[in-house]
Write a protein that holds these residues in place. Sequence first.
Motif, PDB file in Angstrom:
ATOM      1  N   LYS A  57     -84.326  12.936 -20.034  1.00  0.00           N
ATOM      2  CA  LYS A  57     -84.119  14.163 -19.266  1.00  0.00           C
ATOM      3  C   LYS A  57     -85.201  14.315 -18.192  1.00  0.00           C
ATOM      4  O   LYS A  57     -84.923  14.560 -17.024  1.00  0.00           O
ATOM      5  CB  LYS A  57     -84.138  15.374 -20.209  1.00  0.00           C
ATOM      6  CG  LYS A  57     -83.464  16.602 -19.605  1.00  0.00           C
ATOM      7  CD  LYS A  57     -83.461  17.757 -20.608  1.00  0.00           C
ATOM      8  CE  LYS A  57     -82.784  17.316 -21.917  1.00  0.00           C
ATOM      9  NZ  LYS A  57     -82.972  18.348 -22.981  1.00  0.00           N
ATOM     10  N   ALA A  58     -86.438  14.129 -18.614  1.00  0.00           N
ATOM     11  CA  ALA A  58     -87.561  14.291 -17.690  1.00  0.00           C
ATOM     12  C   ALA A  58     -87.449  13.348 -16.495  1.00  0.00           C
ATOM     13  O   ALA A  58     -87.883  13.655 -15.392  1.00  0.00           O
ATOM     14  CB  ALA A  58     -88.872  14.062 -18.431  1.00  0.00           C
ATOM     15  N   CYS A  59     -86.853  12.191 -16.745  1.00  0.00           N
ATOM     16  CA  CYS A  59     -86.746  11.211 -15.668  1.00  0.00           C
ATOM     17  C   CYS A  59     -85.405  11.311 -14.947  1.00  0.00           C
ATOM     18  O   CYS A  59     -85.144  10.579 -13.977  1.00  0.00           O
ATOM     19  CB  CYS A  59     -86.911   9.799 -16.215  1.00  0.00           C
ATOM     20  SG  CYS A  59     -88.540   9.467 -16.892  1.00  0.00           S
ATOM     21  N   GLY A  60     -84.544  12.134 -15.469  1.00  0.00           N
ATOM     22  CA  GLY A  60     -83.226  12.251 -14.866  1.00  0.00           C
ATOM     23  C   GLY A  60     -82.387  10.994 -15.014  1.00  0.00           C
ATOM     24  O   GLY A  60     -81.589  10.640 -14.140  1.00  0.00           O
ATOM     25  N   VAL A  61     -82.570  10.300 -16.105  1.00  0.00           N
ATOM     26  CA  VAL A  61     -81.753   9.100 -16.359  1.00  0.00           C
ATOM     27  C   VAL A  61     -81.113   9.216 -17.740  1.00  0.00           C
ATOM     28  O   VAL A  61     -81.365  10.175 -18.464  1.00  0.00           O
ATOM     29  CB  VAL A  61     -82.613   7.821 -16.310  1.00  0.00           C
ATOM     30  CG1 VAL A  61     -83.272   7.672 -14.954  1.00  0.00           C
ATOM     31  CG2 VAL A  61     -83.641   7.839 -17.419  1.00  0.00           C
ATOM     32  N   GLY A  62     -80.303   8.249 -18.095  1.00  0.00           N
ATOM     33  CA  GLY A  62     -79.660   8.252 -19.401  1.00  0.00           C
ATOM     34  C   GLY A  62     -80.562   7.647 -20.461  1.00  0.00           C
ATOM     35  O   GLY A  62     -81.517   6.942 -20.152  1.00  0.00           O
ATOM     36  N   VAL A  63     -80.253   7.953 -21.708  1.00  0.00           N
ATOM     37  CA  VAL A  63     -81.089   7.433 -22.791  1.00  0.00           C
ATOM     38  C   VAL A  63     -81.046   5.914 -22.862  1.00  0.00           C
ATOM     39  O   VAL A  63     -82.029   5.265 -23.207  1.00  0.00           O
ATOM     40  CB  VAL A  63     -80.667   7.996 -24.166  1.00  0.00           C
ATOM     41  CG1 VAL A  63     -81.020   9.458 -24.292  1.00  0.00           C
ATOM     42  CG2 VAL A  63     -79.198   7.748 -24.420  1.00  0.00           C
ATOM     43  N   SER A  64     -79.904   5.356 -22.548  1.00  0.00           N
ATOM     44  CA  SER A  64     -79.786   3.903 -22.645  1.00  0.00           C
ATOM     45  C   SER A  64     -80.723   3.220 -21.652  1.00  0.00           C
ATOM     46  O   SER A  64     -81.266   2.154 -21.938  1.00  0.00           O
ATOM     47  CB  SER A  64     -78.350   3.463 -22.408  1.00  0.00           C
ATOM     48  OG  SER A  64     -77.875   4.002 -21.210  1.00  0.00           O
ATOM     49  N   THR A  65     -80.900   3.856 -20.519  1.00  0.00           N
ATOM     50  CA  THR A  65     -81.827   3.282 -19.541  1.00  0.00           C
ATOM     51  C   THR A  65     -83.242   3.277 -20.109  1.00  0.00           C
ATOM     52  O   THR A  65     -83.964   2.286 -20.019  1.00  0.00           O
ATOM     53  CB  THR A  65     -81.803   4.098 -18.240  1.00  0.00           C
ATOM     54  OG1 THR A  65     -80.473   4.076 -17.720  1.00  0.00           O
ATOM     55  CG2 THR A  65     -82.753   3.510 -17.222  1.00  0.00           C
ATOM     56  N   VAL A  66     -83.600   4.382 -20.707  1.00  0.00           N
ATOM     57  CA  VAL A  66     -84.925   4.453 -21.318  1.00  0.00           C
ATOM     58  C   VAL A  66     -85.044   3.393 -22.406  1.00  0.00           C
ATOM     59  O   VAL A  66     -86.039   2.673 -22.493  1.00  0.00           O
ATOM     60  CB  VAL A  66     -85.177   5.848 -21.922  1.00  0.00           C
ATOM     61  CG1 VAL A  66     -86.542   5.895 -22.596  1.00  0.00           C
ATOM     62  CG2 VAL A  66     -85.084   6.918 -20.848  1.00  0.00           C
ATOM     63  N   SER A  67     -83.996   3.294 -23.204  1.00  0.00           N
ATOM     64  CA  SER A  67     -83.988   2.293 -24.265  1.00  0.00           C
ATOM     65  C   SER A  67     -84.210   0.896 -23.684  1.00  0.00           C
ATOM     66  O   SER A  67     -84.975   0.104 -24.216  1.00  0.00           O
ATOM     67  CB  SER A  67     -82.656   2.357 -25.017  1.00  0.00           C
ATOM     68  OG  SER A  67     -82.592   1.337 -25.976  1.00  0.00           O
ATOM     69  N   ARG A  68     -83.532   0.640 -22.588  1.00  0.00           N
ATOM     70  CA  ARG A  68     -83.675  -0.679 -21.954  1.00  0.00           C
ATOM     71  C   ARG A  68     -85.111  -0.931 -21.533  1.00  0.00           C
ATOM     72  O   ARG A  68     -85.666  -2.010 -21.757  1.00  0.00           O
ATOM     73  CB  ARG A  68     -82.756  -0.768 -20.730  1.00  0.00           C
ATOM     74  CG  ARG A  68     -81.303  -0.920 -21.084  1.00  0.00           C
ATOM     75  CD  ARG A  68     -80.453  -1.126 -19.842  1.00  0.00           C
ATOM     76  NE  ARG A  68     -79.036  -1.056 -20.195  1.00  0.00           N
ATOM     77  CZ  ARG A  68     -78.277   0.014 -19.977  1.00  0.00           C
ATOM     78  NH1 ARG A  68     -78.765   1.092 -19.383  1.00  0.00           N
ATOM     79  NH2 ARG A  68     -77.013   0.000 -20.346  1.00  0.00           N
ATOM     80  N   VAL A  69     -85.693   0.062 -20.914  1.00  0.00           N
ATOM     81  CA  VAL A  69     -87.084  -0.088 -20.472  1.00  0.00           C
ATOM     82  C   VAL A  69     -87.983  -0.350 -21.680  1.00  0.00           C
ATOM     83  O   VAL A  69     -88.789  -1.271 -21.689  1.00  0.00           O
ATOM     84  CB  VAL A  69     -87.568   1.180 -19.743  1.00  0.00           C
ATOM     85  CG1 VAL A  69     -89.061   1.081 -19.448  1.00  0.00           C
ATOM     86  CG2 VAL A  69     -86.784   1.384 -18.464  1.00  0.00           C
ATOM     87  N   LEU A  70     -87.769   0.460 -22.697  1.00  0.00           N
ATOM     88  CA  LEU A  70     -88.599   0.346 -23.893  1.00  0.00           C
ATOM     89  C   LEU A  70     -88.511  -1.031 -24.529  1.00  0.00           C
ATOM     90  O   LEU A  70     -89.458  -1.508 -25.147  1.00  0.00           O
ATOM     91  CB  LEU A  70     -88.150   1.397 -24.920  1.00  0.00           C
ATOM     92  CG  LEU A  70     -88.993   2.660 -25.060  1.00  0.00           C
ATOM     93  CD1 LEU A  70     -89.753   2.999 -23.797  1.00  0.00           C
ATOM     94  CD2 LEU A  70     -88.136   3.824 -25.501  1.00  0.00           C
ATOM     95  N   ASN A  71     -87.362  -1.639 -24.382  1.00  0.00           N
ATOM     96  CA  ASN A  71     -87.167  -2.933 -25.018  1.00  0.00           C
ATOM     97  C   ASN A  71     -87.309  -4.099 -24.047  1.00  0.00           C
ATOM     98  O   ASN A  71     -86.845  -5.209 -24.330  1.00  0.00           O
ATOM     99  CB  ASN A  71     -85.807  -2.978 -25.713  1.00  0.00           C
ATOM    100  CG  ASN A  71     -85.768  -2.045 -26.902  1.00  0.00           C
ATOM    101  OD1 ASN A  71     -86.391  -2.290 -27.922  1.00  0.00           O
ATOM    102  ND2 ASN A  71     -85.056  -0.933 -26.755  1.00  0.00           N
ATOM    103  N   ASN A  72     -87.883  -3.797 -22.898  1.00  0.00           N
ATOM    104  CA  ASN A  72     -88.144  -4.853 -21.920  1.00  0.00           C
ATOM    105  C   ASN A  72     -86.900  -5.603 -21.477  1.00  0.00           C
ATOM    106  O   ASN A  72     -86.942  -6.803 -21.259  1.00  0.00           O
ATOM    107  CB  ASN A  72     -89.136  -5.868 -22.485  1.00  0.00           C
ATOM    108  CG  ASN A  72     -90.541  -5.322 -22.428  1.00  0.00           C
ATOM    109  OD1 ASN A  72     -90.960  -4.791 -21.391  1.00  0.00           O
ATOM    110  ND2 ASN A  72     -91.248  -5.410 -23.531  1.00  0.00           N
ATOM    111  N   ARG A  73     -85.821  -4.861 -21.405  1.00  0.00           N
ATOM    112  CA  ARG A  73     -84.589  -5.504 -20.957  1.00  0.00           C
ATOM    113  C   ARG A  73     -84.676  -5.687 -19.436  1.00  0.00           C
ATOM    114  O   ARG A  73     -85.224  -4.812 -18.746  1.00  0.00           O
ATOM    115  CB  ARG A  73     -83.397  -4.621 -21.318  1.00  0.00           C
ATOM    116  CG  ARG A  73     -82.272  -5.383 -21.976  1.00  0.00           C
ATOM    117  CD  ARG A  73     -82.497  -5.687 -23.418  1.00  0.00           C
ATOM    118  NE  ARG A  73     -82.060  -4.591 -24.275  1.00  0.00           N
ATOM    119  CZ  ARG A  73     -82.144  -4.600 -25.571  1.00  0.00           C
ATOM    120  NH1 ARG A  73     -82.650  -5.658 -26.191  1.00  0.00           N
ATOM    121  NH2 ARG A  73     -81.735  -3.594 -26.277  1.00  0.00           N
ATOM    122  N   PRO A  74     -84.119  -6.777 -18.918  1.00  0.00           N
ATOM    123  CA  PRO A  74     -84.269  -7.077 -17.490  1.00  0.00           C
ATOM    124  C   PRO A  74     -83.382  -6.216 -16.570  1.00  0.00           C
ATOM    125  O   PRO A  74     -83.705  -6.052 -15.394  1.00  0.00           O
ATOM    126  CB  PRO A  74     -83.857  -8.546 -17.394  1.00  0.00           C
ATOM    127  CG  PRO A  74     -82.929  -8.753 -18.547  1.00  0.00           C
ATOM    128  CD  PRO A  74     -83.366  -7.802 -19.629  1.00  0.00           C
TER     129      PRO A  74
END
Lengths: 343, 343
Positions: free
Chosen positions: B9-26
């Motif tokens: 929410k704070a970043c204005g993106v979806g949770v999956s995007t955050v998840s991707r970042v967290l998991n170092n997805r490309p």
Amino acid sequence: MVTIKDIAKACGVGVSTVSRVLNNRPDVSAEVREKVLLEVRRSGYIPNNSARDLGRNQGNTIGVVVRGTGNLFFADIFNKMTDEADARGFSIIPRFISSDDDEIQAGAYLEREKRLRGIIFLGGRFDYTPEEMSLIDVPYVLCTYSNEFGTLPDEGYSSVSIDDYRTAAEAVEMLIGLGHRKIAVLIPSISDHSIGELRYQGYRDALAAHGIEMDPQLVVKTGSFDLDDAYKNVKELAARNRTFTAMFAVSDTMALAAMKAIEDCGRKVPEEVSLLAIDGIQITEYSRPSLTAMVQPADEIGRKSVELLTDVLKGKPHRHIRLKTGLRTGGSVGKSPETTAII
Amino acid sequence: MVTIKDIAKACGVGVSTVSRVLNNRPDVSAEVREKVLLEVRRSGYIPNNSARDLGRNQGNTIGVVVRGTGNLFFADIFNKMTDEADARGFSIIPRFISSDDDEIQAGAYLEREKRLRGIIFLGGRFDYTPEEMSLIDVPYVLCTYSNEFGTLPDEGYSSVSIDDYRTAAEAVEMLIGLGHRKIAVLIPSISDHSIGELRYQGYRDALAAHGIEMDPQLVVKTGSFDLDDAYKNVKELAARNRTFTAMFAVSDTMALAAMKAIEDCGRKVPEEVSLLAIDGIQITEYSRPSLTAMVQPADEIGRKSVELLTDVLKGKPHRHIRLKTGLRTGGSVGKSPETTAII
DNA sequence: CTGAAAGCGCTAACAC
DNA sequence: GTGTTAGCGCTTTCAG
């Protein structure tokens, strides 16, 4: 994989009922309970811990932050902690950090990462402030030390330790009783607000109480618990100073290094120099002469730490336990040679 | 508590995007990644492990079954394992069992209870059969030992160890090279299909290779790794047998007890009896004389064990690593007094 | 006493 | 690249 649903279906009941049985809740009829338990055993079902933890928003994990790698005494304690935790249905996740690292930082991180229920700090500083500890949001117990130099309210944490000050004082008094006046002390630091400082104070005050002036030359500060440092520093002392007839070491293993250093300088233990230490791990009994030591009850320290923490988790108040040390008489302590000469 | 949703929410993106970042997805744009990472740091967000594990239906927990409490050498290894596991994003849950307990049983239970991804067995028997190991459903690595007496297919498990047989043989050969012929061996058992048996074989074969007849009297079987047992048994031997000029101990700490026993019987180390052991933990360097030992690389053993296991978890094949030992020259080994006499 | 259903916080399709 | 959404397996209200 067999889940709670499978059990529920097989028994013709709802999942919540199975959950109740699994958690020993009283509100289940005896016969339903029996049936569920049977099916659980039959199917080899084991609850998924992650789901459980997530569901109740907390785990059954205790973090143990061990400060000071390579500390053999801690190894014993840590062992017993895991046993006791197992017995009480908790898992232990360890984190080993070096003496240079910040245990609070490490604990706070571990807590969030692993959703800990509580933390045991095995080894650490004595000067925490409430502000500092506010990073830790779960109950914690300080193991092998307390908050002597800090400002933590007693009811805010638990602790299990020996009386470091008293134990050190007793040790030194024992040496004094044997006629020793020139008593050296081997210690990482005398002002790091850590266990060493407390034991140093015991040493200092015991000397003072017996009217013995402290010789600053005889205070050996090594900067660490490392054996190499202990050896080097004691060797240096022994090489240039032949006045001391006894040495009090704050740790067993440091004492072993000291013993070697002293003998390598051509002085005999205990004939010329007596050696007394705190800890009393098994292996130091096999030095020659075997080390005389004030023994800390490692097993009990480990067990009590877990007990205290789980008690608090059950709603009981925090407690502070002081365990007694016992003297393990070895061959490293004798009468002062000067006394003998006088007689 | 701050969750992934808050970050999203704070970043204005979806949770999956955050998840991707967290998991170092490309598959995330650099700028979004930056923004998310920033917010993560700002908010002090730490992912909830339980939810993660539940989501991907597997934990990141490695069980370590340590067999033989009080083994100081294992303590070092265990330490390093936790470090390496942390670095690779795994947690370690330890279980300490006594040498009398069954490590497979313990491992199997731990596996189910804690949903382990894999198990490391630190210390154990060498004679597992596939049937026996079928209790373990996750990849495992044998640490400090291998399956020399068993029937496990190499590709079914990993192992990290030294070459126990060779190391023992080398140690004994070193003694032989110094003129020793009457060489005693200190060992828990010669037929328990454990590490001791292998080292015993190295001892036996080294003697044979040099045409030295083995004296059964000089084989000291203690029944355990315990120091008290070692001391008692060696003392007994030394009291009634003055023929041996050297002793090879399968463990460091046992050697320390032996040293004391030998000297307590009035014989000098190394002048009359040389002492050589395997392991090389730090404290045995501070005996007098300091113990000469074939050093096992504890740090590397610990790290490699975790590395191997996580590799297998990533789909790589099982491997078997043999680490080299190094000689730590101390003062406990010397020429045979008989040789000297002859010269 | 018991069951249905709503989360717990995250991952992983799946659609856009 | 990114958002939406349906679970993961369990606990826990809330009705009944």
